[in-house]
Write a protein that holds these residues in place. Structure first.
Motif, mmCIF file in Angstrom:
data_model
loop_
_atom_site.group_PDB
_atom_site.id
_atom_site.type_symbol
_atom_site.label_atom_id
_atom_site.label_comp_id
_atom_site.label_asym_id
_atom_site.label_seq_id
_atom_site.Cartn_x
_atom_site.Cartn_y
_atom_site.Cartn_z
ATOM 1 N N GLY A 113 33.627 -121.291 -44.037
ATOM 2 C CA GLY A 113 34.915 -121.611 -43.431
ATOM 3 C C GLY A 113 34.867 -121.502 -41.920
ATOM 4 N N TYR A 114 34.220 -120.475 -41.427
ATOM 5 C CA TYR A 114 34.082 -120.304 -39.979
ATOM 6 C C TYR A 114 33.314 -121.465 -39.361
ATOM 7 C CZ TYR A 114 32.554 -118.344 -35.548
ATOM 8 O OH TYR A 114 32.299 -118.162 -34.221
ATOM 9 N N LEU A 115 32.229 -121.868 -40.003
ATOM 10 C CA LEU A 115 31.419 -122.969 -39.465
ATOM 11 C C LEU A 115 32.147 -124.311 -39.532
ATOM 12 C CD1 LEU A 115 27.888 -121.984 -40.789
ATOM 13 C CD2 LEU A 115 28.770 -121.785 -38.453
ATOM 14 N N ILE A 116 33.124 -124.433 -40.410
ATOM 15 C CA ILE A 116 33.925 -125.661 -40.461
ATOM 16 C C ILE A 116 35.046 -125.613 -39.428
ATOM 17 C CG2 ILE A 116 35.557 -126.963 -41.899
ATOM 18 C CD1 ILE A 116 33.756 -126.250 -44.294
ATOM 19 N N ILE A 117 35.711 -124.472 -39.311
ATOM 20 C CA ILE A 117 36.869 -124.348 -38.420
ATOM 21 C C ILE A 117 36.458 -124.295 -36.952
ATOM 22 C CG2 ILE A 117 38.742 -122.762 -37.772
ATOM 23 C CD1 ILE A 117 39.085 -122.198 -40.736
ATOM 24 N N LEU A 118 35.329 -123.698 -36.642
ATOM 25 C CA LEU A 118 34.887 -123.568 -35.245
ATOM 26 C C LEU A 118 34.785 -124.916 -34.522
ATOM 27 C CD1 LEU A 118 33.936 -121.666 -32.980
ATOM 28 C CD2 LEU A 118 31.618 -122.037 -33.828
ATOM 29 N N PRO A 119 34.092 -125.930 -35.057
ATOM 30 C CA PRO A 119 34.036 -127.211 -34.331
ATOM 31 C C PRO A 119 35.395 -127.899 -34.230
ATOM 32 C CG PRO A 119 32.477 -127.210 -36.171
ATOM 33 C CD PRO A 119 33.221 -125.930 -36.216
ATOM 34 N N ILE A 120 36.235 -127.749 -35.254
ATOM 35 C CA ILE A 120 37.557 -128.378 -35.211
ATOM 36 C C ILE A 120 38.387 -127.766 -34.085
ATOM 37 C CG2 ILE A 120 39.723 -128.644 -36.484
ATOM 38 C CD1 ILE A 120 38.005 -128.812 -39.046
ATOM 39 N N LEU A 127 36.948 -128.845 -30.616
ATOM 40 C CA LEU A 127 37.306 -130.218 -30.248
ATOM 41 C C LEU A 127 38.780 -130.337 -29.897
ATOM 42 C CD1 LEU A 127 35.223 -132.265 -32.828
ATOM 43 C CD2 LEU A 127 34.841 -132.063 -30.376
ATOM 44 N N THR A 128 39.627 -129.618 -30.624
ATOM 45 C CA THR A 128 41.058 -129.647 -30.318
ATOM 46 C C THR A 128 41.331 -129.056 -28.948
ATOM 47 O OG1 THR A 128 41.550 -129.427 -32.669
ATOM 48 C CG2 THR A 128 43.324 -128.934 -31.135
ATOM 49 N N THR A 129 40.710 -127.928 -28.659
ATOM 50 C CA THR A 129 40.891 -127.287 -27.359
ATOM 51 C C THR A 129 40.384 -128.173 -26.234
ATOM 52 O OG1 THR A 129 40.631 -125.118 -28.398
ATOM 53 C CG2 THR A 129 40.377 -125.219 -26.014
ATOM 54 N N LEU A 130 39.225 -128.776 -26.413
ATOM 55 C CA LEU A 130 38.681 -129.653 -25.375
ATOM 56 C C LEU A 130 39.555 -130.886 -25.174
ATOM 57 C CD1 LEU A 130 34.847 -129.484 -26.048
ATOM 58 C CD2 LEU A 130 36.136 -128.457 -24.166
ATOM 59 N N SER A 131 40.102 -131.424 -26.263
ATOM 60 C CA SER A 131 40.959 -132.607 -26.112
ATOM 61 C C SER A 131 42.261 -132.256 -25.398
ATOM 62 C CB SER A 131 41.245 -133.240 -27.465
ATOM 63 O OG SER A 131 42.075 -132.392 -28.234
#
Length: 100
Positions: free
Chosen positions: A33-40, A43-47
């Motif tokens: 779950g951590y490895l799935i949520i971390l990139p999301i 990317l949201t923060t960067l956008s």
């Protein structure tokens, strides 16, 4: 000899016990779950932050204007009528945006 062999078995048992405790189904699920949520989240923060960086980066370009000659206006009266200035037999626009 017998004593050193028992130390090796004890270390092996401890390592196996740590491995069993670390890789439980719950821990595997949490790590997945951590490895799935971390990139999301990344990317949201960067956008969300990207427009802030680009706005500050291009702020100086957006507010600066350059003089540019307008080639399709070749008459002084027409040039001045449109709010531009006539110099050197050319019509100059003093508020030309460099991003145009």
């Amino acid at each position: 000899m017998l004593f050193s062999n028992s130390k090796t078995n004890l270390k092996t048992r401890q390592n196996n016990k740590i491995g069993r405790v670390l890789w439980t189904p719950t821990n595997v699920l949490l790590i997945t779950g951590y490895l799935i949520i971390l990139p999301i989240c990344t990317l949201t923060t960067l956008s969300l932050l990207l427009p802030l960086f680009t706005a500050s980066l291009f702020a100086s370009i957006g507010t600066s204007h350059y003089s540019t000659s307008i080639p399709w206006i070749d008459d002084a009266s027409e040039c001045e009528y449109t709010g531009r200035s006539w110099r050197d037999r050319k019509c100059w626009d003093n508020q030309h945006d460099p991003m145009f």
